[in-house]
Design a protein around this motif. Structure first.
Motif, PDB file in Angstrom:
ATOM      1  N   GLU A  88       0.807  -1.216   0.000  1.00 31.15           N
ATOM      2  CA  GLU A  88       0.000   0.000   0.000  1.00 31.15           C
ATOM      3  C   GLU A  88       0.840   1.266   0.000  1.00 31.15           C
ATOM      4  O   GLU A  88       0.332   2.363  -0.211  1.00 31.15           O
ATOM      5  CB  GLU A  88      -0.961   0.004   1.198  1.00 31.15           C
ATOM      6  N   VAL A 114      -7.951  15.311   7.807  1.00 35.55           N
ATOM      7  CA  VAL A 114      -9.118  15.107   6.951  1.00 35.55           C
ATOM      8  C   VAL A 114     -10.182  16.130   7.353  1.00 35.55           C
ATOM      9  O   VAL A 114     -10.495  16.265   8.543  1.00 35.55           O
ATOM     10  CB  VAL A 114      -9.682  13.676   7.099  1.00 35.55           C
ATOM     11  N   GLU A 143      -5.994  10.793   8.488  1.00 32.00           N
ATOM     12  CA  GLU A 143      -5.918   9.594   7.655  1.00 32.00           C
ATOM     13  C   GLU A 143      -4.487   9.091   7.591  1.00 32.00           C
ATOM     14  O   GLU A 143      -3.546   9.875   7.420  1.00 32.00           O
ATOM     15  CB  GLU A 143      -6.416   9.896   6.239  1.00 32.00           C
ATOM     16  N   GLU A 144      -4.301   7.783   7.750  1.00 34.88           N
ATOM     17  CA  GLU A 144      -2.996   7.181   7.537  1.00 34.88           C
ATOM     18  C   GLU A 144      -2.740   7.157   6.036  1.00 34.88           C
ATOM     19  O   GLU A 144      -3.507   6.572   5.274  1.00 34.88           O
ATOM     20  CB  GLU A 144      -2.948   5.759   8.109  1.00 34.88           C
ATOM     21  N   THR A 145      -1.653   7.781   5.617  1.00 37.56           N
ATOM     22  CA  THR A 145      -1.435   7.992   4.188  1.00 37.56           C
ATOM     23  C   THR A 145      -1.079   6.722   3.440  1.00 37.56           C
ATOM     24  O   THR A 145      -1.221   6.660   2.220  1.00 37.56           O
ATOM     25  CB  THR A 145      -0.312   9.025   3.973  1.00 37.56           C
ATOM     26  N   TYR A 146      -0.609   5.686   4.141  1.00 39.81           N
ATOM     27  CA  TYR A 146      -0.157   4.488   3.431  1.00 39.81           C
ATOM     28  C   TYR A 146      -1.203   3.384   3.363  1.00 39.81           C
ATOM     29  O   TYR A 146      -1.114   2.490   2.550  1.00 39.81           O
ATOM     30  CB  TYR A 146       1.132   3.946   4.060  1.00 39.81           C
ATOM     31  N   ASN A 147      -2.219   3.423   4.232  1.00 39.82           N
ATOM     32  CA  ASN A 147      -3.260   2.386   4.141  1.00 39.82           C
ATOM     33  C   ASN A 147      -4.673   2.966   4.189  1.00 39.82           C
ATOM     34  O   ASN A 147      -5.647   2.218   4.191  1.00 39.82           O
ATOM     35  CB  ASN A 147      -3.094   1.336   5.239  1.00 39.82           C
ATOM     36  N   HIS A 148      -4.756   4.317   4.263  1.00 39.55           N
ATOM     37  CA  HIS A 148      -6.040   5.044   4.171  1.00 39.55           C
ATOM     38  C   HIS A 148      -6.996   4.775   5.341  1.00 39.55           C
ATOM     39  O   HIS A 148      -8.195   5.025   5.222  1.00 39.55           O
ATOM     40  CB  HIS A 148      -6.741   4.723   2.841  1.00 39.55           C
ATOM     41  N   THR A 149      -6.483   4.271   6.452  1.00 41.02           N
ATOM     42  CA  THR A 149      -7.303   4.155   7.659  1.00 41.02           C
ATOM     43  C   THR A 149      -7.561   5.559   8.215  1.00 41.02           C
ATOM     44  O   THR A 149      -6.644   6.364   8.325  1.00 41.02           O
ATOM     45  CB  THR A 149      -6.604   3.306   8.728  1.00 41.02           C
ATOM     46  N   ILE A 150      -8.824   5.856   8.542  1.00 39.50           N
ATOM     47  CA  ILE A 150      -9.178   7.158   9.110  1.00 39.50           C
ATOM     48  C   ILE A 150      -9.353   7.016  10.617  1.00 39.50           C
ATOM     49  O   ILE A 150      -9.989   6.069  11.088  1.00 39.50           O
ATOM     50  CB  ILE A 150     -10.471   7.707   8.474  1.00 39.50           C
TER      51      ILE A 150
END
Length: 342
Positions: A138, A173, A216-223
């Motif tokens: 990712e 975000v 948001e985590e930029t490498y796996n898009h978890t918010i």
């Protein structure tokens, strides 16, 4: 009587020699010089085959090169019937291997600041078995450095590899002021985004919580949703988001929480219990950390902050129907009781 026939021969110096016939003595064997075969056995300490034996062929007295083998999970410990030339050997040569465990290969994934952006990976396998480390799928497009030798073999020593990505762990975000999350199952709560260690208490099933910030985590898009102070929950199947409109400005302040309904405590909860305290307590944080003050439980945060180890006066404790407990301080603000040494 007939005469015995004697065959006469001349030696190299002209002298006569005699022999009864020209046949060589049967005791002398001629060795074939191009078909000596030696069988190589690869066995464990009990003599059992680990891999299929090999047969090598060569000329008599030629140099013999044993075909050594690296066998995953084993290390060569001894050789039986060792020989360096091709001499007939009906027993063969035995290479004896001992079983041995390998050490792991640890793979780190960091940003350019040296911070981990994912848990270290532990690659495990048998001794001498091949491994191949890879970057995070990712975050592959952020990759700026990879190890020189991503492929290798497991050994008896720990090996480390490092991938570096030009990526910030999180980014802000933008959210709407009336964003809430609804909890579909008990959900772990964390003190900061990307944390792996949950707090003691969970968000209970069926509850709704106001969101004050999101990253948001930029490498796996978890918010990650901030529910006030150092309270964060990650996105996932256990929660859903929704927009809830406020009913009236009067919900901003709770004059007397014991008399209020769910609509003006948190727009979702009602008071189920309360207790008068009137006691001085300390904030359970280090002196360089702060907790947030609330105008109402789950209502709006204020610029007011309380420093760790600071002494405050608690007037009342209020329990809501989501089982959270809030302390009303003498200045009218609220803080969650878990931050106090009650």
């Amino acid at each position: 009587m007939g005469k015995k026939h004697i065959h006469q021969h001349f030696s190299h110096n002209g002298e006569k020699t005699t022999m009864e016939n020209d046949v060589l003595s049967p005791k002398i064997k001629k060795i074939a010089r191009d078909d000596v075969e030696i069988k190589i056995h690869y066995v464990d300490s009990l003599g059992k085959d680990i891999i299929k034996p090999a047969t090598i062929k060569g000329h008599y007295l030629d140099k013999l090169d044993i075909p050594w083998q690296e066998i995953p999970g084993y290390v060569l410990s001894s050789v039986t019937n060792f020989q360096q030339t091709f001499i007939p050997n009906d027993d063969g040569i035995y290479l004896v291997y001992a079983s041995q465990l390998s050490a792991p290969v640890i793979v780190y994934h960091r940003n350019t600041n040296g911070n981990l952006i994912a848990d270290p990976q532990y690659l495990e396998g048998e001794l001498n078995q091949k491994f191949n480390s890879k970057p995070l799928e990712e975050a592959n497009h952020f990759l700026v450095h990879a190890p020189k030798h991503a492929k290798g073999q497991f050994t008896d020593k720990v090996q480390e590899q490092e991938y570096i990505y030009n990526v910030l762990p999180i980014k802000d975000v933008k959210i709407k002021d009336n964003l809430y999350i609804e909890v579909r199952d008990n959900v772990d709560v964390f003190s900061k985004p990307t944390s792996k260690v949950p707090l003691d208490k969970e968000l209970p099933y069926g509850t709704t919580w106001k969101v004050y910030r999101a990253v948001e985590e930029t490498y796996n898009h978890t918010i990650w949703y901030n529910l006030g102070g150092n309270t964060w929950v990650p996105s996932g199947k256990k929660i859903s988001t929704q927009l809830i409109n406020r009913i009236s400005p009067s919900q901003e302040v709770l004059n007397s929480p014991l008399d209020e309904t769910a609509s003006n405590i948190s727009y979702t909860y009602s008071v189920i219990d309360n207790m008068t305290v009137n006691r001085s307590v300390k904030i359970l944080y280090y002196s360089d950390q702060y907790i947030t003050a609330w105008k109402t439980p789950y209502g709006d945060m204020d610029n007011q902050r309380y420093r760790g180890d600071q002494t405050v006066l608690v007037k009342k404790l209020v329990q809501l129907d989501n089982y959270s407990v809030w302390a009303q301080l003498d200045d009218g603000y609220y803080v969650e009781s878990k931050y106090l040494n009650l």
